[in-house]
Motif scaffolding. Sequence first.
Motif, short mmCIF file in Angstrom:
data_model
loop_
_atom_site.label_atom_id
_atom_site.label_comp_id
_atom_site.label_asym_id
_atom_site.label_seq_id
_atom_site.Cartn_x
_atom_site.Cartn_y
_atom_site.Cartn_z
N ARG A 1 0.80 -1.22 0.00
CA ARG A 1 0.00 0.00 0.00
C ARG A 1 0.84 1.28 0.00
O ARG A 1 0.32 2.36 0.23
CB ARG A 1 -0.91 0.01 1.23
CG ARG A 1 -1.95 -1.11 1.23
CD ARG A 1 -2.80 -1.05 2.47
NE ARG A 1 -3.84 -2.07 2.46
CZ ARG A 1 -4.70 -2.27 3.46
NH1 ARG A 1 -4.64 -1.51 4.55
NH2 ARG A 1 -5.61 -3.23 3.37
N TYR B 1 1.98 3.03 -2.26
CA TYR B 1 1.65 4.02 -3.28
C TYR B 1 0.36 4.78 -2.96
O TYR B 1 0.00 5.73 -3.65
CB TYR B 1 1.51 3.33 -4.64
CG TYR B 1 0.36 2.36 -4.72
CD1 TYR B 1 -0.91 2.78 -5.14
CD2 TYR B 1 0.53 1.03 -4.35
CE1 TYR B 1 -1.96 1.90 -5.20
CE2 TYR B 1 -0.53 0.13 -4.41
CZ TYR B 1 -1.77 0.56 -4.83
OH TYR B 1 -2.82 -0.31 -4.88
N PHE B 2 -0.36 4.39 -1.91
CA PHE B 2 -1.66 5.00 -1.59
C PHE B 2 -1.61 6.53 -1.46
O PHE B 2 -2.51 7.22 -1.94
CB PHE B 2 -2.23 4.38 -0.32
CG PHE B 2 -2.96 3.09 -0.56
CD1 PHE B 2 -2.66 2.28 -1.65
CD2 PHE B 2 -3.93 2.65 0.31
CE1 PHE B 2 -3.32 1.09 -1.89
CE2 PHE B 2 -4.60 1.45 0.10
CZ PHE B 2 -4.29 0.67 -1.00
N PHE C 1 -0.08 8.73 -2.99
CA PHE C 1 0.00 9.43 -4.27
C PHE C 1 -1.33 9.40 -5.02
O PHE C 1 -1.56 10.23 -5.90
CB PHE C 1 1.11 8.82 -5.13
CG PHE C 1 2.46 8.89 -4.50
CD1 PHE C 1 3.18 10.08 -4.51
CD2 PHE C 1 3.02 7.78 -3.87
CE1 PHE C 1 4.43 10.15 -3.92
CE2 PHE C 1 4.27 7.85 -3.28
CZ PHE C 1 4.97 9.03 -3.30
N PHE C 2 -2.16 8.43 -4.70
CA PHE C 2 -3.45 8.31 -5.38
C PHE C 2 -4.60 8.91 -4.57
O PHE C 2 -5.57 9.41 -5.12
CB PHE C 2 -3.76 6.84 -5.69
CG PHE C 2 -2.94 6.28 -6.81
CD1 PHE C 2 -3.37 6.35 -8.12
CD2 PHE C 2 -1.70 5.71 -6.56
CE1 PHE C 2 -2.60 5.85 -9.17
CE2 PHE C 2 -0.93 5.19 -7.59
CZ PHE C 2 -1.38 5.27 -8.89
N TRP C 3 -4.48 8.85 -3.23
CA TRP C 3 -5.52 9.41 -2.37
C TRP C 3 -4.88 10.42 -1.43
O TRP C 3 -4.44 10.09 -0.33
CB TRP C 3 -6.21 8.30 -1.58
CG TRP C 3 -6.98 7.37 -2.48
CD1 TRP C 3 -8.21 7.59 -3.03
CD2 TRP C 3 -6.54 6.10 -2.97
NE1 TRP C 3 -8.58 6.52 -3.81
CE2 TRP C 3 -7.58 5.60 -3.80
CE3 TRP C 3 -5.40 5.32 -2.79
CZ2 TRP C 3 -7.50 4.37 -4.44
CZ3 TRP C 3 -5.31 4.11 -3.43
CH2 TRP C 3 -6.34 3.64 -4.25
N ARG C 4 -4.79 11.66 -1.91
CA ARG C 4 -4.11 12.70 -1.16
C ARG C 4 -5.03 13.30 -0.11
O ARG C 4 -6.22 13.48 -0.33
CB ARG C 4 -3.62 13.81 -2.10
CG ARG C 4 -2.53 13.35 -3.05
CD ARG C 4 -2.08 14.50 -3.95
NE ARG C 4 -0.93 14.10 -4.76
CZ ARG C 4 -1.01 13.52 -5.93
NH1 ARG C 4 -2.20 13.26 -6.44
NH2 ARG C 4 0.07 13.21 -6.61
N SER D 1 0.89 13.21 4.50
CA SER D 1 0.69 13.19 3.06
C SER D 1 1.63 14.18 2.36
O SER D 1 2.25 13.85 1.33
CB SER D 1 -0.76 13.55 2.72
OG SER D 1 -0.97 13.57 1.33
#
Length: 301
Positions: free
Chosen positions: A75, A77-78, A80-83, A90
């Motif tokens: 997880r 990379y999360f 970067f996709f859900w800021r 973050s």
Amino acid sequence: MASTNLTSIVPWGAWVAFYIYFVGLSAGAFLVSTLANVFEIGMMHRIDRDALFVAIISMAVALLFVWIDLGRMDRMYFPFFWRQLTSALSWEVHAYVAYIGILVTELYFSMRVDLARLATRFGGARGVLYRLLALGRVDTSEASKAFDQRWLKRAGIVGIPLAIFMVHGGTGVLFAVSKARPYWNSGLFPVIFIISALLSGTALVMIIYVLRTRLFDGEAVDPDLLDQLAKLLMGFIIIDAALTAIEALIAFASLHPHEVETWLVVLFGEMSWSFWWFMVGAAGCSPWSCSATDPGVEPRQ
């Protein structure tokens, strides 16, 4: 979980402690490198590559500990996709990516000319490797050197506020915003993180410089360079100690039970060994140990 001191009360254990330590080493070493690359202090050019290389390795190690601490490494990379714009963590993830880009850019421009020379000197796979590392730029003219120096300085200028306010200052913010932790919840905490980074980074660069010079270069270390670094180190130690003392005085003067109790645990309780032996004791070791009296240092003329 127990081996890293993770409990329902302690959400961050040894892995996060190591992460903080190595991020500080990285930010501090990078800022030391800017003394040569940005502020153009002559003798500091002897340690700028050491500092940049140490900064990159330390940052990689720091992120490795975070990766392990995640538990669910898939997880990573999360963010970067859900800021989350209101999350300091973050923002920190994005700052780390930009910071690593700055470090790699600076190391490239500082080594590009030497890589180009090696690419033209060697043939075969070795020459191809050097050419790839130089990104195909094998020109060693004065104009190309000036170009590299300009971009090296520009990258350093961009990296200074990034390292101070986002990388290690931002790491301090991760702790400072924790209202449930009186020891962390302070406006001075991020500042202490920055000074501590400069302190530890300077000390590490000194050690790397001495070891590289003696073990690989076969030369005596430069006493003037070590003296200059030692003065910086002593200054950072004094500032760090002063800020920590101010933090403690404010806590005790507030007479807030949680603040006072926390500092009593740190100073005289179960955590006192860590504070006195490592934070105070290790930092108190004289930065003048690598002085002109050292047998491995050339005496001054």
